[in-house]
Each structure stands twice: as structure tokens, then as C-alpha cells.
Scaffold this motif. Structure first.
Motif, PDB file in Angstrom:
ATOM      1  N   TYR A  61      49.291  33.403  -7.598  1.00 48.17           N
ATOM      2  CA  TYR A  61      48.666  34.704  -7.349  1.00 48.17           C
ATOM      3  C   TYR A  61      49.723  35.812  -7.276  1.00 48.17           C
ATOM      4  O   TYR A  61      49.465  36.958  -7.662  1.00 48.17           O
ATOM      5  CB  TYR A  61      47.754  34.670  -6.116  1.00 48.17           C
ATOM      6  CG  TYR A  61      48.368  34.938  -4.772  1.00 48.17           C
ATOM      7  CD1 TYR A  61      48.789  36.211  -4.402  1.00 48.17           C
ATOM      8  CD2 TYR A  61      48.471  33.922  -3.822  1.00 48.17           C
ATOM      9  CE1 TYR A  61      49.320  36.461  -3.151  1.00 48.17           C
ATOM     10  CE2 TYR A  61      48.994  34.167  -2.569  1.00 48.17           C
ATOM     11  CZ  TYR A  61      49.431  35.434  -2.246  1.00 48.17           C
ATOM     12  OH  TYR A  61      49.957  35.685  -1.005  1.00 48.17           O
ATOM     13  N   GLN A  62      50.924  35.486  -6.840  1.00 53.34           N
ATOM     14  CA  GLN A  62      52.001  36.481  -6.851  1.00 53.34           C
ATOM     15  C   GLN A  62      52.430  36.819  -8.273  1.00 53.34           C
ATOM     16  O   GLN A  62      52.774  37.962  -8.583  1.00 53.34           O
ATOM     17  CB  GLN A  62      53.185  35.952  -6.034  1.00 53.34           C
ATOM     18  CG  GLN A  62      52.910  35.885  -4.542  1.00 53.34           C
ATOM     19  CD  GLN A  62      53.969  35.106  -3.782  1.00 53.34           C
ATOM     20  OE1 GLN A  62      54.949  34.631  -4.361  1.00 53.34           O
ATOM     21  NE2 GLN A  62      53.789  34.951  -2.480  1.00 53.34           N
ATOM     22  N   GLU A  63      52.375  35.821  -9.135  1.00 54.07           N
ATOM     23  CA  GLU A  63      52.685  36.048 -10.554  1.00 54.07           C
ATOM     24  C   GLU A  63      51.657  36.968 -11.196  1.00 54.07           C
ATOM     25  O   GLU A  63      52.000  37.857 -11.980  1.00 54.07           O
ATOM     26  CB  GLU A  63      52.735  34.710 -11.291  1.00 54.07           C
ATOM     27  CG  GLU A  63      53.084  34.833 -12.770  1.00 54.07           C
ATOM     28  CD  GLU A  63      53.085  33.485 -13.479  1.00 54.07           C
ATOM     29  OE1 GLU A  63      53.189  33.476 -14.717  1.00 54.07           O
ATOM     30  OE2 GLU A  63      52.950  32.447 -12.796  1.00 54.07           O
ATOM     31  N   ILE A  64      50.389  36.755 -10.842  1.00 51.68           N
ATOM     32  CA  ILE A  64      49.322  37.620 -11.372  1.00 51.68           C
ATOM     33  C   ILE A  64      49.517  39.049 -10.890  1.00 51.68           C
ATOM     34  O   ILE A  64      49.303  40.010 -11.642  1.00 51.68           O
ATOM     35  CB  ILE A  64      47.939  37.086 -10.943  1.00 51.68           C
ATOM     36  CG1 ILE A  64      47.671  35.717 -11.584  1.00 51.68           C
ATOM     37  CG2 ILE A  64      46.836  38.067 -11.324  1.00 51.68           C
ATOM     38  CD1 ILE A  64      46.405  35.041 -11.088  1.00 51.68           C
ATOM     39  N   VAL A  65      49.940  39.219  -9.648  1.00 52.34           N
ATOM     40  CA  VAL A  65      50.203  40.556  -9.099  1.00 52.34           C
ATOM     41  C   VAL A  65      51.295  41.240  -9.913  1.00 52.34           C
ATOM     42  O   VAL A  65      51.168  42.414 -10.290  1.00 52.34           O
ATOM     43  CB  VAL A  65      50.605  40.470  -7.621  1.00 52.34           C
ATOM     44  CG1 VAL A  65      51.104  41.829  -7.120  1.00 52.34           C
ATOM     45  CG2 VAL A  65      49.425  40.008  -6.776  1.00 52.34           C
ATOM     46  N   ARG A  66      52.368  40.537 -10.186  1.00 53.74           N
ATOM     47  CA  ARG A  66      53.476  41.126 -10.957  1.00 53.74           C
ATOM     48  C   ARG A  66      53.041  41.467 -12.374  1.00 53.74           C
ATOM     49  O   ARG A  66      53.367  42.551 -12.889  1.00 53.74           O
ATOM     50  CB  ARG A  66      54.662  40.151 -10.984  1.00 53.74           C
ATOM     51  CG  ARG A  66      55.369  39.990  -9.648  1.00 53.74           C
ATOM     52  CD  ARG A  66      56.691  39.261  -9.832  1.00 53.74           C
ATOM     53  NE  ARG A  66      56.481  37.895 -10.323  1.00 53.74           N
ATOM     54  CZ  ARG A  66      56.323  36.840  -9.529  1.00 53.74           C
ATOM     55  NH1 ARG A  66      56.360  36.992  -8.224  1.00 53.74           N
ATOM     56  NH2 ARG A  66      56.154  35.635 -10.048  1.00 53.74           N
TER      57      ARG A  66
END
Length: 217
Positions: A61-66
């Protein structure tokens, strides 16, 4: 009856309740011990394979945010897009769920030695905080120390109410909220009893006032 520091006899009523400050200190010491163990076990659990699921979902989910932030450039637009991104919502939910379960496991490991194992093996059935402050738990109906069943029931009551339920909504703030709740419960009770006292039929008394009636657990 015991001798005072000036040689005079100290008279205590049978099964007299402890001063409120002493009761607060006893419970506060136990909560502080559990909190320190919780931090330790959280760090340990997060280094084990049990945390792999949490790390995978949190990383995704942090990757999707970036990716969303890089694609849109505008923070407000990215935040709005994330609210509509089903994959992000699913990964965030899964990470939060895994994180909660890991914290509950850490709570269980922290509470076991302080609130269950120590009193089960102690002759007077006290927790470390109560032993340090001269407070005993007492069953007034049976006129004896708690049974092992009452100690176990007390532990389960605290674990399910504080760790499973309260921590779900308040997170790490639970360790600040619980002392406030305990104090409120004691102030509302004539005998300074908490909900866990009422649930297990126990009352806190001064160790010096204990008449020596043994436990029949």
C-alpha cells in the motif's frame, strides 16, 4: 495488630481497604510493567516470520501511495484518488488487521507473566505491583485469598476488555487510558473496586490487615 515505628501498637480493622493512592500505585506499577514488556515483545514479534504478512501488505500500500503521488503530482488529487483505489483500500485494511493481531499477541505475551503467572505461583496470589505496595486481593464472601480460578478469570477479563477490545479503538493510547479508567472505577465504588474486582468477586485490602486465613484453591 502490628507494632508501629514508635513502638506503639498499630491497630487495623480486619480486611481494611488500602489508601486510594496505594491502590493507584499498585495498579500503575503493573500497567507500567506490562507496557515495557509490550514494547519488548512487539519488537521481537516484528522480527519473526509472523510479521511477513503485515510487511507485505504495508509495503504494497505504501508503493501504491508513491506511484499515485508520482503520477498525479498534486497531493490533494493523489489523496482523492487513493480513496477510490480499491487495491489500496484492500492492502491498507489487510495491513491494519495484521498489525492489530501482532499487537494483540504482544499484549498477551506481556500480560501473561505479570497478571497471570506471577500471581498464580505467588503464595499470596498478588501481582508484582500489589506485592510492592502491600496490597492483597481478598474474597470477602469466602474470607480467603483468591482461588486460581479467580486469578485466571481476572486475567481473561483484562485481556479481552483492554487488549482485544479497547486496543482495537485506541491503539498504544490504551496504556494511558486504562489507568484513567481504573481510577474512575475506583472513585465510583465505595470499596475502591474496579470492574475486574467486581467481575471476579474480589476486594483490595491492606496486607497488614490480613488475618492469615489461607486459600483453599
Amino acid at each position: 495488630m502490628a507494632a508501629g515505628t514508635d513502638g506503639a501498637e498499630l491497630r487495623l480493622e480486619p480486611n481494611s481497604r488500602p489508601y486510594l493512592l496505594k491502590r493507584i500505585l499498585s495498579d500503575g506499577t503493573d500497567i507500567a510493567a506490562v507496557f515495557l514488556l509490550f514494547l519488548l515483545f512487539t519488537a521481537v514479534v516484528m522480527m519473526t516470520p509472523l510479521a511477513d504478512g503485515y510487511n507485505a501488505h504495508a509495503g504494497r500500500y505504501q508503493e501504491i501511495v508513491r506511484e499515485t503521488a508520482d503520477a498525479l503530482g498534486d497531493p490533494e488529487a493523489a489523496a482523492k484518488a487513493l480513496l477510490e483505489n480499491r487495491e489500496y483500500q484492500d492492502e491498507l485494511f489487510a495491513a491494519n488487521l495484521h498489525g492489530y493481531l501482532l499487537k494483540v499477541l504482544a499484549c498477551l505475551l506481556a500480560e501473561l507473566p505479570v497478571l497471570l503467572l506471577f500471581p498464580l505461583f505467588a503464595r499470596d496470589r498478588t501481582t508484582p505491583g500489589k506485592k510492592m505496595t502491600g496490597v492483597l486481593l481478598f474474597d470477602e464472601r469466602r474470607q480467603s485469598l483468591p482461588t486460581r480460578g479467580q486469578i485466571t478469570g481476572r486475567f481473561l477479563f483484562v485481556f479481552f476488555l483492554d487488549s482485544l477490545f479497547l486496543y482495537l479503538f485506541t491503539g498504544i493510547l490504551t496504556f494511558l487510558l486504562v489507568p484513567v479508567l481504573r481510577l474512575t472505577e475506583m472513585l465510583l465504588s465505595r470499596k475502591h473496586r474496579t470492574l475486574q474486582d467486581l467481575a471476579t468477586g474480589l476486594t483490595a485490602i491492606e496486607r497488614l490487615s490480613y488475618s492469615g486465613i489461607g486459600s483453599d484453591a
